[in-house]
Design a protein around this motif. Structure first.
Motif, PDB file in Angstrom:
ATOM      1  N   MET A   1      -1.713  -1.259  11.896  1.00 54.32           N
ATOM      2  CA  MET A   1      -1.142  -1.312  10.393  1.00 54.32           C
ATOM      3  C   MET A   1       0.078  -0.955  10.105  1.00 54.32           C
ATOM      4  SD  MET A   1      -4.210   0.666   8.400  1.00 54.32           S
ATOM      5  CE  MET A   1      -4.377   2.195   9.232  1.00 54.32           C
ATOM      6  N   ARG A   2       1.044  -0.152  11.074  1.00 55.01           N
ATOM      7  CA  ARG A   2       2.261   0.433  10.869  1.00 55.01           C
ATOM      8  C   ARG A   2       3.350  -0.643  11.056  1.00 55.01           C
ATOM      9  NH1 ARG A   2       3.721   5.332  14.301  1.00 55.01           N
ATOM     10  NH2 ARG A   2       3.211   4.047  15.795  1.00 55.01           N
ATOM     11  N   GLU A   3       3.143  -1.578  11.901  1.00 53.25           N
ATOM     12  CA  GLU A   3       3.969  -2.660  11.955  1.00 53.25           C
ATOM     13  C   GLU A   3       4.040  -3.596  10.932  1.00 53.25           C
ATOM     14  OE1 GLU A   3       5.665  -5.975  15.219  1.00 53.25           O
ATOM     15  OE2 GLU A   3       4.080  -4.863  15.711  1.00 53.25           O
ATOM     16  N   THR A   4       2.858  -3.726  10.466  1.00 55.53           N
ATOM     17  CA  THR A   4       2.630  -4.740   9.215  1.00 55.53           C
ATOM     18  C   THR A   4       3.168  -4.256   7.964  1.00 55.53           C
ATOM     19  OG1 THR A   4       0.494  -5.889  10.017  1.00 55.53           O
ATOM     20  CG2 THR A   4       0.942  -5.763   7.692  1.00 55.53           C
ATOM     21  N   TRP A   5       2.968  -2.738   7.829  1.00 51.21           N
ATOM     22  CA  TRP A   5       3.616  -2.123   6.502  1.00 51.21           C
ATOM     23  C   TRP A   5       4.942  -2.162   6.629  1.00 51.21           C
ATOM     24  CZ3 TRP A   5       6.643   1.363   4.954  1.00 51.21           C
ATOM     25  CH2 TRP A   5       6.500   2.000   3.546  1.00 51.21           C
ATOM     26  N   GLU A   6       5.711  -1.878   7.647  1.00 53.23           N
ATOM     27  CA  GLU A   6       7.008  -2.012   7.707  1.00 53.23           C
ATOM     28  C   GLU A   6       7.698  -3.160   7.656  1.00 53.23           C
ATOM     29  OE1 GLU A   6       7.852   1.771  10.832  1.00 53.23           O
ATOM     30  OE2 GLU A   6       7.491  -0.348  11.654  1.00 53.23           O
ATOM     31  N   ASP A   7       6.923  -4.326   8.038  1.00 56.17           N
ATOM     32  CA  ASP A   7       7.442  -5.486   8.074  1.00 56.17           C
ATOM     33  C   ASP A   7       7.511  -6.324   6.654  1.00 56.17           C
ATOM     34  OD1 ASP A   7       8.426  -5.428  10.510  1.00 56.17           O
ATOM     35  OD2 ASP A   7       6.923  -6.433  11.421  1.00 56.17           O
ATOM     36  N   THR A   8       6.040  -6.146   6.140  1.00 50.28           N
ATOM     37  CA  THR A   8       5.803  -6.770   4.830  1.00 50.28           C
ATOM     38  C   THR A   8       5.181  -6.090   3.864  1.00 50.28           C
ATOM     39  OG1 THR A   8       3.424  -7.374   5.755  1.00 50.28           O
ATOM     40  CG2 THR A   8       5.263  -8.927   6.608  1.00 50.28           C
ATOM     41  N   LYS A   9       4.784  -4.881   3.825  1.00 50.36           N
ATOM     42  CA  LYS A   9       4.133  -4.152   2.743  1.00 50.36           C
ATOM     43  C   LYS A   9       2.730  -4.951   2.639  1.00 50.36           C
ATOM     44  CE  LYS A   9       7.471  -1.278   2.514  1.00 50.36           C
ATOM     45  NZ  LYS A   9       8.468  -1.546   3.637  1.00 50.36           N
ATOM     46  N   ASP A  10       2.174  -5.488   3.399  1.00 50.16           N
ATOM     47  CA  ASP A  10       0.833  -6.233   3.128  1.00 50.16           C
ATOM     48  C   ASP A  10      -0.233  -5.117   2.638  1.00 50.16           C
ATOM     49  OD1 ASP A  10      -1.320  -7.778   2.897  1.00 50.16           O
ATOM     50  OD2 ASP A  10      -0.837  -8.875   4.706  1.00 50.16           O
ATOM     51  N   SER A  11      -0.417  -4.985   1.459  1.00 52.97           N
ATOM     52  CA  SER A  11      -1.209  -3.953   1.131  1.00 52.97           C
ATOM     53  C   SER A  11      -2.746  -4.310   1.208  1.00 52.97           C
ATOM     54  CB  SER A  11      -1.125  -3.691  -0.546  1.00 52.97           C
ATOM     55  OG  SER A  11      -1.230  -4.660  -1.262  1.00 52.97           O
ATOM     56  N   ALA A  12      -3.141  -5.692   1.102  1.00 53.52           N
ATOM     57  CA  ALA A  12      -4.439  -6.028   1.347  1.00 53.52           C
ATOM     58  C   ALA A  12      -4.752  -6.070   2.867  1.00 53.52           C
ATOM     59  CB  ALA A  12      -4.448  -7.537   1.057  1.00 53.52           C
ATOM     60  N   PHE A  13      -3.941  -6.116   3.938  1.00 54.86           N
ATOM     61  CA  PHE A  13      -4.249  -6.008   5.110  1.00 54.86           C
ATOM     62  C   PHE A  13      -4.235  -4.575   5.451  1.00 54.86           C
ATOM     63  CE2 PHE A  13      -2.802  -5.221   9.615  1.00 54.86           C
ATOM     64  CZ  PHE A  13      -3.630  -5.780  10.171  1.00 54.86           C
ATOM     65  N   ILE A  14      -3.530  -3.813   4.942  1.00 55.10           N
ATOM     66  CA  ILE A  14      -3.723  -2.085   5.255  1.00 55.10           C
ATOM     67  C   ILE A  14      -4.940  -1.542   4.523  1.00 55.10           C
ATOM     68  CG2 ILE A  14      -2.690   0.143   4.585  1.00 55.10           C
ATOM     69  CD1 ILE A  14      -1.007  -1.525   6.358  1.00 55.10           C
ATOM     70  N   ARG A  15      -5.320  -2.256   3.455  1.00 57.66           N
ATOM     71  CA  ARG A  15      -6.622  -1.737   3.094  1.00 57.66           C
ATOM     72  C   ARG A  15      -8.024  -2.396   3.720  1.00 57.66           C
ATOM     73  NH1 ARG A  15      -7.102  -0.187  -2.021  1.00 57.66           N
ATOM     74  NH2 ARG A  15      -5.399  -1.323  -2.684  1.00 57.66           N
ATOM     75  N   ARG A  16      -8.052  -3.586   4.501  1.00 59.37           N
ATOM     76  CA  ARG A  16      -9.067  -4.125   5.266  1.00 59.37           C
ATOM     77  C   ARG A  16      -9.215  -3.306   6.359  1.00 59.37           C
ATOM     78  NH1 ARG A  16      -6.532  -8.996   3.782  1.00 59.37           N
ATOM     79  NH2 ARG A  16      -5.798  -9.316   5.882  1.00 59.37           N
ATOM     80  N   GLN A  17      -8.119  -3.088   7.039  1.00 54.72           N
ATOM     81  CA  GLN A  17      -7.951  -2.282   8.269  1.00 54.72           C
ATOM     82  C   GLN A  17      -8.686  -0.830   8.308  1.00 54.72           C
ATOM     83  OE1 GLN A  17      -7.885  -5.006  10.216  1.00 54.72           O
ATOM     84  NE2 GLN A  17      -6.518  -4.140  11.837  1.00 54.72           N
TER      85      GLN A  17
ATOM     86  N   ALA B   1       0.313  -1.248  -5.638  1.00 53.23           N
ATOM     87  CA  ALA B   1       1.544  -0.457  -5.733  1.00 53.23           C
ATOM     88  C   ALA B   1       1.718   0.812  -5.100  1.00 53.23           C
ATOM     89  CB  ALA B   1       1.640  -0.469  -7.255  1.00 53.23           C
ATOM     90  N   GLN B   2       0.669   1.642  -4.902  1.00 46.93           N
ATOM     91  CA  GLN B   2       0.916   2.895  -4.326  1.00 46.93           C
ATOM     92  C   GLN B   2       0.945   2.666  -2.797  1.00 46.93           C
ATOM     93  OE1 GLN B   2      -2.714   4.741  -5.922  1.00 46.93           O
ATOM     94  NE2 GLN B   2      -1.377   6.166  -7.055  1.00 46.93           N
ATOM     95  N   LEU B   3       0.037   1.400  -2.327  1.00 47.83           N
ATOM     96  CA  LEU B   3       0.239   1.196  -0.778  1.00 47.83           C
ATOM     97  C   LEU B   3       1.649   0.891  -0.350  1.00 47.83           C
ATOM     98  CD1 LEU B   3      -3.090  -0.634  -0.523  1.00 47.83           C
ATOM     99  CD2 LEU B   3      -2.566   1.817   0.602  1.00 47.83           C
ATOM    100  N   LYS B   4       2.434   0.391  -1.089  1.00 49.43           N
ATOM    101  CA  LYS B   4       3.744  -0.313  -0.755  1.00 49.43           C
ATOM    102  C   LYS B   4       4.783   1.065  -0.911  1.00 49.43           C
ATOM    103  CE  LYS B   4       2.550  -4.647  -2.411  1.00 49.43           C
ATOM    104  NZ  LYS B   4       3.059  -5.904  -2.975  1.00 49.43           N
ATOM    105  N   GLN B   5       4.365   2.261  -1.100  1.00 46.47           N
ATOM    106  CA  GLN B   5       5.393   3.377  -1.483  1.00 46.47           C
ATOM    107  C   GLN B   5       5.245   4.137  -0.101  1.00 46.47           C
ATOM    108  OE1 GLN B   5       7.254   3.751  -4.065  1.00 46.47           O
ATOM    109  NE2 GLN B   5       6.364   1.826  -4.574  1.00 46.47           N
TER     110      GLN B   5
ATOM    111  N   THR C   1       3.319   7.594   5.838  1.00 47.75           N
ATOM    112  CA  THR C   1       3.107   8.927   6.535  1.00 47.75           C
ATOM    113  C   THR C   1       1.771   8.847   6.659  1.00 47.75           C
ATOM    114  OG1 THR C   1       4.711   9.761   5.265  1.00 47.75           O
ATOM    115  CG2 THR C   1       3.070  11.225   5.970  1.00 47.75           C
ATOM    116  N   LEU C   2       0.693   8.355   5.869  1.00 48.80           N
ATOM    117  CA  LEU C   2      -0.737   8.513   6.106  1.00 48.80           C
ATOM    118  C   LEU C   2      -1.007   7.638   7.440  1.00 48.80           C
ATOM    119  CD1 LEU C   2      -2.028   8.430   2.588  1.00 48.80           C
ATOM    120  CD2 LEU C   2      -2.164  10.436   4.179  1.00 48.80           C
ATOM    121  N   ILE C   3      -0.422   6.410   7.460  1.00 46.96           N
ATOM    122  CA  ILE C   3      -0.789   5.620   8.413  1.00 46.96           C
ATOM    123  C   ILE C   3      -0.163   6.233   9.888  1.00 46.96           C
ATOM    124  CG2 ILE C   3       0.047   3.520   9.758  1.00 46.96           C
ATOM    125  CD1 ILE C   3       0.310   2.299   6.775  1.00 46.96           C
TER     126      ILE C   3
END
Length: 617
Positions: free
Chosen positions: A408-424, A527-531, A536-538
């Motif tokens: 999850m971390r690399e995806t969040w840092e690169d694209t902020k893909d909230s849907a992927f973060i939620r699925r994982q 929107a919150q997932l991109k903040q 920090t949680l990830i």
């Protein structure tokens, strides 16, 4: 295992008797780049699963890990396939470092312990390795020196005390695609002479050891005399351990406890024309007794070592066998089954199948039952189509949580893909809660993103102490405590159980924190997932899932708090049978051996009546 930390690399010489239980916690405490130098016949890294675990440790502790393998093309191929640089000798590795060909391996995050920037060429203690051709194609090792180097033969006592190399001027590490910078050749500094105080120190240590041995002998003699009338149990002469090849899948118990290793000591030379043969035997109450020929024992200086690699199907041996027997039989004709003449029986051991006398043992489980539930087959899991025992599924499902959290971390840092973060995160919760209780944490009608069968049992207890089905953590704890209730559980076993339950407590706490973080993430809006708080949680999920799997070095005590890797291997080691010598009378003695100490009632003497028929005395 031998360790040399004097240079810029931590060099670990992995010996044949070392295993992953000893090696992996040592790696977790290292700060420098690591060189793993494998001895011939080293039993670790024989299976792909060892490299999977090593990759987790490398990522968690941000280590650079390099292999030096001179003897096994197969292990070298596995190492290279899993992304580890491999060299045939320490000289080749040193040449690669000095020429800039070796680069730091990429970790999940930027390494926090860089190579010593004051010296461009790290010093590497080297050791002798006989030059042997590698049976591996050259292109499989992108970091290996292309031209073989002739290695100077050294004496074994210089194993990990090689000279330090003088350092040239600093220069940046080169990427593999860049042309390497060639530093000037330098001469090696001769080794320092040994201290003259060493013989005196050795003398003092030797005297101390002699006094300790004499004292121990006197204590033992007194203890032996006080208990000789109570029991005449034969001494342990060896042990047989069930081990796993790691050739597992999700649909069978194969690849778990599918091999055995037998070690026997203090063996007398077989009589003329005779050999020792080892056998695995089925349970005593079987109507159709099982026997598996492990092979003949080759005795050297009174010791014998034998490894049985199992069958082609990697069948779980603990499912069908619980006893071991060593016989002395004809050397010219290999027997197909153990002799029925008990005069030929020499050594024997078994797991107890007697129900344990405990108030809460309502299902009359024996030591063998508890062991099989952990390592071979658990009835509750079998009903849910989850074969292989509890230990296997705890290891597998925790490793999946590490995988999903870490992605999850690399995806969040690169694209902020909230849907992927939620699925994982939903996948992580599915394995933590189990499908029965998952919707306590997910919104109604949320999709199930994992295989339903594999998530039927959760890792954590999330619905109280009596939840059904029980979580993996609670279920394993129940059977570990059941083993302790055995009448003849030894002091060593109780200490081992204490360590296992302590590890369980730490793992449970780490996974519980992963669940706390995951529940916060799934309740966030896109929107919150991109903040920034999401990252920090990830990061917290990644840290705690890695701790749960690989353990954590406690900075306050400098002691390792063990994770699932350690727990998995130590639970496997519970499947060890102690061998006792069969002391025959006219027709022999059959010991009914329980784990731990042996009581006088554990022996039945077989004699002959006047008419020649056998009787139990």
């Amino acid at each position: 295992m031998k360790k040399n930390d004097s240079g810029d690399f931590s060099v670990l010489y992995v010996e044949p008797e070392d295993d992953r239980v000893e090696l992996f916690p040592v790696l977790a405490g290292l700060k420098k780049p690591v060189v793993l130098l494998l001895a011939e016949q080293a039993r670790i890294f024989q299976r792909p699963d060892d490299f999977t675990t090593l990759k987790h440790i490398k990522r968690q502790y941000e280590l650079t890990i390099v292999f030096v393998i001179s003897h096994s093309g197969q292990i070298a191929q596995l190492a290279a396939k899993n992304g580890f640089p491999v060299y045939q000798s320490m000289d080749q590795l040193a040449h690669a470092v000095s020429s800039g060909q070796l680069v730091r391996q990429r970790a999940l995050t930027r390494p926090t312990v860089p190579l010593d920037t004051a010296r461009a060429t790290p010093t590497i203690p080297t050791r002798p390795l006989p030059p042997q051709p590698m049976q591996v194609q050259q292109q499989q090792f992108p970091y290996q020196q292309q031209s073989p180097l002739v290695e100077t033969q050294r004496q074994p006592q210089q194993l990990l005390s090689e000279v330090q190399r003088p350092q040239p001027q600093p220069q940046p590490l080169q990427a593999p695609s860049q042309a390497p910078q060639q530093p000037p050749l330098v001469a090696a500094t001769p080794p320092k002479p040994r201290s003259r105080r060493l013989p005196a120190i050795i003398t003092v240590i030797t005297v101390a050891l002699i006094l300790a041995v004499v004292g121990s002998f006197l204590i033992f003699s007194h203890s032996f005399q006080s208990t000789a009338l109570e029991a005449s149990a034969p001494a342990d002469v060896g042990h047989l351990s069930f081990i796993s090849s790691g050739q597992v899948n999700e649909n069978t118990s194969q690849g778990i406890a599918d091999q055995v290793v037998l070690d026997v000591h203090s063996l007398p030379t077989p009589r003329a024309g005779k050999k020792y043969y080892a056998w695995l035997l089925g349970d005593k109450n079987q109507n159709d007794p099982t026997s598996i020929a492990l092979g003949a024992l080759n005795v050297t200086a009174g010791n014998a070592h034998l490894m049985y690699a199992g069958d082609a199907q990697h069948s779980n041996l603990l499912l069908t066998t619980s006893r071991v027997l060593v016989t002395e039989e004809d050397a010219t004709v290999t027997p197909l089954s153990p002799s029925m003449d008990m005069q030929s029986w020499r050594y024997y051991g078994e797991f107890s199948s007697t129900p344990i006398k405990a108030a809460d043992n309502v299902k009359n489980y024996s030591y063998l039952d508890h062991l099989r539930h952990l390592l071979a087959s658990d009835p509750t899991l079998n009903e849910m189509e989850l074969p292989g025992g509890l230990n296997n599924w705890l290891y597998r499902n925790t490793s999946k949580i590490v995988e999903w959290s870490g992605s999850m971390r690399e995806t969040w840092e690169d694209t902020k893909d909230s849907a992927f973060i939620r699925r994982q995160t939903m996948r992580v919760l599915a394995y933590l809660d189990g499908t029965t209780f998952l919707y306590k944490d997910l919104p109604p009608k949320s999709p199930l993103l994992v295989n339903e069968r594999l998530a039927r049992v959760g890792l954590l207890e999330v619905n109280g102490p009596n939840q059904e089905p029980p979580s993996y953590m609670a279920h394993i704890d129940h059977h570990l405590r059941g083993l302790l209730q055995a009448d003849d559980s030894s002091t060593a076993l109780r200490k081992q159980m204490s360590d296992l339950t302590s590890s369980m407590s730490d793992i449970n706490a780490w996974l519980a924190q992963v669940r706390v973080d995951a529940r916060q993430i799934v309740n966030m809006s896109d929107a919150q997932l991109k903040q920034p708080p999401t990252l920090t949680l990830i990061n917290d999920m990644i840290a705690n899932s890695n701790h749960a799997f690989a353990g954590q070095l406690d900075p306050s005590t400098n002691q390792m708090r063990q994770g699932v890797i350690w727990l998995h291997d130590h639970m496997q080691s519970l499947a060890t049978l102690e061998l006792k010598e069969v002391k025959p009378n006219a027709s022999g003695v059959i010991p009914q051996i329980l784990p731990g100490k042996v009581s006088p009632r554990a022996f039945y003497r077989i004699g002959l009546k006047d008419d020649g028929t056998p009787e139990i005395r």
